[in-house]
Design a protein around this motif. Structure first.
Motif, mmCIF file in Angstrom:
data_model
loop_
_atom_site.group_PDB
_atom_site.id
_atom_site.type_symbol
_atom_site.label_atom_id
_atom_site.label_comp_id
_atom_site.label_asym_id
_atom_site.label_seq_id
_atom_site.Cartn_x
_atom_site.Cartn_y
_atom_site.Cartn_z
ATOM 1 N N THR A 211 -9.999 -2.027 -0.358
ATOM 2 C CA THR A 211 -8.707 -2.339 0.259
ATOM 3 C C THR A 211 -8.865 -2.633 1.745
ATOM 4 N N GLY A 339 -5.468 7.716 -6.067
ATOM 5 C CA GLY A 339 -6.568 7.482 -5.142
ATOM 6 C C GLY A 339 -7.941 7.413 -5.776
ATOM 7 N N ASN A 450 -3.530 6.843 -2.723
ATOM 8 C CA ASN A 450 -3.458 5.828 -1.695
ATOM 9 C C ASN A 450 -1.993 5.688 -1.307
ATOM 10 N N TYR A 462 -2.115 1.862 5.670
ATOM 11 C CA TYR A 462 -2.714 2.364 4.433
ATOM 12 C C TYR A 462 -3.492 3.627 4.772
ATOM 13 N N HIS A 464 -5.694 6.755 2.823
ATOM 14 C CA HIS A 464 -6.271 7.375 1.625
ATOM 15 C C HIS A 464 -6.149 8.883 1.815
ATOM 16 N N GLN A 500 -8.539 4.841 6.310
ATOM 17 C CA GLN A 500 -7.178 4.529 6.718
ATOM 18 C C GLN A 500 -7.200 3.349 7.674
ATOM 19 N N ASN A 511 -4.100 -3.124 -3.398
ATOM 20 C CA ASN A 511 -4.812 -2.056 -4.088
ATOM 21 C C ASN A 511 -4.406 -2.020 -5.543
ATOM 22 N N ASN A 513 -5.975 0.650 -7.591
ATOM 23 C CA ASN A 513 -6.791 1.847 -7.819
ATOM 24 C C ASN A 513 -8.261 1.621 -7.487
ATOM 25 N N PRO A 516 -11.370 2.506 -1.623
ATOM 26 C CA PRO A 516 -10.652 2.236 -0.370
ATOM 27 C C PRO A 516 -11.431 1.421 0.644
#
Length: 746
Positions: A211, A339, A450, A462, A464, A500, A511, A513, A516
């Motif tokens: 992401t 997450g 997330n 964003y 996590h 993040q 995203n 799933n 990250p």
């Protein structure tokens, strides 16, 4: 007359729901003595207002019971391990599995005392509201009792704080508990060898889609397999995996939302066609069916006046969970996806001689200590009660015992006893007035999610979130740890150490799933790798179909963001159903001082808000009325969703846009059952009339008249006395006229 009796007497004078119709508006006296109003829109969504939070959550509990009482029965019985009382021996294994890994009533009672007073009030008031509706079912079952109770020949039990705690913990863990597959990984390692294991079960697969595209951190170099514990009997590993799979299958068969996937996207103002941030949230929690109750429900909760500082939040929850999990507040919107980061480990226990009563003992800190027995009696319909004993170690529940080889296996959860910290975090998020407040709330969430965010100030973010174990250097995160005290966790990760990003140069987040960021390790999660067997390729790179769409249509408009639901449904590589809830929200500010919040917001809950089926088997009119909207993503026409608007005048969409000096905003809601709101925008003081005209050009109502200052003025248009039909709302000043079309429909 006691409060509950007085309430029930008043309630029975109100028609709450009728066969084939919607639940009606109702005004109640909450358990704190305050009045709460539940107003239903055309889709049966409850908009709940009161002067106190306690009264609002009472109203939410009542509305939830109106719509989903029997579904709530299924959920609490699942969460407390009491489904066999209704379904007999077929549900016994599920009840035993739940009671093994979840808390006892005594533990939940102790946990409740540790919650903040505000959260305690939220839960208790919600419980009171559910019980108020249950009282009505006993007084008038033919009108208010869901038909499933009559068919099953039993009555609903009173709801309780214990049941509420169990349901909340169950669903928080259902979607935020990840890992615990170390026995399966160990069996693979033993069977396939080191080379295969490193190639197919890497700690970090740098080729996985992410992401956060740009990051200065790089993955740590592989440390290789580090394991010096005992081998696992392949049959024991296979049995443990089969039990987990059977539990999931049983939950799905009972209509309990399950962890499948979710997708989300957030668009920055720079990548947006309108220059406004936008957010799409779409949790996938089981495949919707036109003939099955939705597993999510929608609410709007308002404390005090819509212009005030009280709680004002709207969006999605799950029956049994008070508040809103995914949704929007004044000028802020958020959503979650699971997450998928490992927060659950297996510890291998070395068994010793049985203790008194045959209780297992295990080696810890150089001595054999007894496991903690948990003896429970499970009621079984059609059979005698079953006495069931499970055990816990210092780490957590013991889920497998291999007596032949002298070992047992115990879970340890990074969130142990703190699941309800997520509810505390959501309370903070609903209060937040800035991205800083939302970030602080995100930092409190203990389980793996997330979190995606957008606000009227044009920020996107964003995070996590969750707490994750810091394992010792000699521990392999894919395999079991020693459970003798010599391989303990060193602590939990800090929010600041986790993936993040805010307002990224890439202009958006997407995203499904997926992983990250490239440097983030995956533990025993095989889904973030493209290898098989066992890898789930959609988790590995499925997000690329979302990214491809967004980048191909940039700058992105509202409709193209909605189009992601069709992309998920129809892409050739990973076609899946769109979601059990979908929301798309666009946010901005307007006015000379930025005092107005503009928005466009739409959502859908398939097949509909209500799950009520009466004793004749007739469902509510709101049982499946959103199904055509949901199915629009299966066709070739525009994606259709319904308005997702606030009560009152705090947030108002405006057609004029943030820079226009004079105009009349679009009516919201439109169509309007009884009232709508428009924004009058003036560049200078003026004498104003806002009037309503019918199709023949006759003035049939005046919404506002008089001297207005320069600026933006929300005006309420009362349509309660107007016949259904098409009207024109006209703004007239000395020098100009603006008009908007309004449809009145009931």
């Amino acid at each position: 007359m006691p409060l509950r009796s007085a309430f029930l007497a008043a309630l029975l004078a109100v028609p709450l729901v009728a066969a084939g119709q919607t639940a009606t508006d109702v005004t109640l006296t909450a358990s704190d003595g305050n009045t709460v109003a539940i107003d239903r829109d055309d889709y049966g969504v409850p908009h709940i207002t009161a002067d106190t939070e306690a009264a609002v959550f009472f109203g939410q509990g009542f509305a939830t019971a109106q719509d989903r009482l029997f579904q709530l029965e299924t959920f609490w019985r699942t969460a407390t391990g009491r489904l066999a009382e209704l379904q007999g021996s077929a549900a016994l294994a599920q009840d035993q599995g739940i009671r093994t890994v979840y808390y006892t009533p005594a533990e939940r009672a102790a946990q409740f005392t540790q919650l903040t007073p505000r959260l305690q009030t939220m839960i208790s008031s919600y419980v009171d509201g559910i019980n108020a509706y249950i009282d009505s079912t006993s007084a008038n079952p033919s009108a208010y009792l869901p038909g499933e109770y009559a068919a099953g020949g039993f009555q609903p039990e009173p709801y309780s704080v214990d049941k509420a705690m169990a349901v909340m913990q169950f669903f928080i863990r259902r979607f935020g508990e990840i890992g615990g597959d170390e026995l399966a990984r160990l069996a693979e390692f033993q069977a396939q060898g080191v080379d295969w294991f490193e190639a197919n079960r890497p700690v970090n697969d740098p080729t996985a889609s992410v992401t956060i595209e740009a990051s200065s951190q790089v993955p740590s170099p592989p440390a290789g397999v580090t394991y010096d514990g005992p081998e696992v009997d392949p049959d024991v590993a296979a049995t443990a995996a089969a039990q987990r799979e059977a539990l999931t299958a049983s939950l799905v068969a009972n209509g309990v939302p399950h962890k499948f996937g979710s997708f989300a996207a957030v668009i920055s103002s720079a990548m947006s066609e309108t220059g406004h941030v936008m957010l799409l949230g779409a949790p996938q929690m089981g495949q919707p069916r036109v003939d099955a109750k939705a597993v999510t429900a929608e609410y709007e909760l308002l404390v005090g006046d819509s212009r005030g500082d009280g709680l004002h939040v709207a969006g999605m929850s799950v029956p049994g969970i008070p508040g809103v999990i995914i949704g929007r507040t004044r000028g802020r919107a958020w959503t979650f996806t699971t997450g998928a980061t490992d927060n659950t480990d297996t510890f291998t226990l070395t068994l010793g001689p049985p203790g008194p009563g045959g209780v297992p003992t295990y080696l810890y800190d150089g001595a054999f200590i007894p496991a903690e027995p948990n003896v429970q009696t499970i009621g079984v319909a059609g059979s005698d009660p079953v006495t069931y004993t499970s055990f816990r170690s210092v780490y957590g529940p013991v889920y497998a015992i291999d007596a032949d080889n002298g070992v047992a296996y115990s879970y340890r959860y990074a969130f142990e006893n703190r699941e309800l910290d997520m509810a505390e975090a959501l309370l903070d998020a609903w209060d937040a007035t800035s991205i800083d407040g939302f970030r602080a709330a995100a930092a409190r969430i203990p389980v793996s999610f997330n979190m995606f965010y957008a606000d009227k100030e044009q920020n996107i973010a964003y995070w996590h979130v969750g707490d994750y174990p810091i394992r010792p250097g000699d521990a392999d995160p894919r395999l079991p740890l020693r459970g003798d005290g010599t391989q303990e966790w060193l602590g939990l990760t800090h929010f600041a150490q986790q993936p993040q990003s805010e307002n990224p140069a890439q202009g958006y987040f997407a995203n499904w799933n997926n992983k990250p960021v490239a440097w983030w390790n995956q533990g025993d999660n095989v889904r973030w790798t493209g290898t098989s067997p066992g890898g789930y390729h959609r988790y590995y790179d499925g997000v690329e179909v979302l990214k491809d769409h967004l980048e191909s249509v940039a700058p992105v408009d509202f409709e193209e963001l909605q189009e992601l639901t069709r992309v998920v449904r129809t892409n050739a590589q990973y076609p899946e159903y769109p979601a059990t809830y979908q929301q798309v929200i666009e946010l901005w500010v307007y006015g000379s001082r930025g005092e107005g919040v503009g928005y466009r917001a739409e959502n859908v809950i398939p097949p509909g808000q209500s799950g009520f089926i009466d004793i004749t088997g007739t469902p509510s009119a709101n049982f499946a009325d959103q199904w055509p909207l949901y199915q629009s993503s299966a066709g070739e026409g525009p994606i259709e969703m319904k308005p997702f608007t606030f009560l009152g005048e705090a947030d108002v969409a405006t057609a004029a846009g943030p820079d226009a000096a004079f105009g009349l905003g679009l009516p919201f809601p439109n169509p309007a059952p009884s009232a709508s709101t428009v924004v009058v925008r003036l560049d200078a003081p003026a004498e104003v009339e806002v009037a309503v005209y019918d199709a023949l050009g006759r003035r049939v109502a005046v919404a506002a008249s008089g001297a207005f200052a320069a600026g933006d003025h929300p005006v309420r248009v009362d349509a309660s006395a107007l016949a259904p039909g098409v009207y024109v709302v006209r703004l007239a000043t000395d020098g100009a006229v603006r008009s908007q079309r309004l449809v009145v429909a009931r």
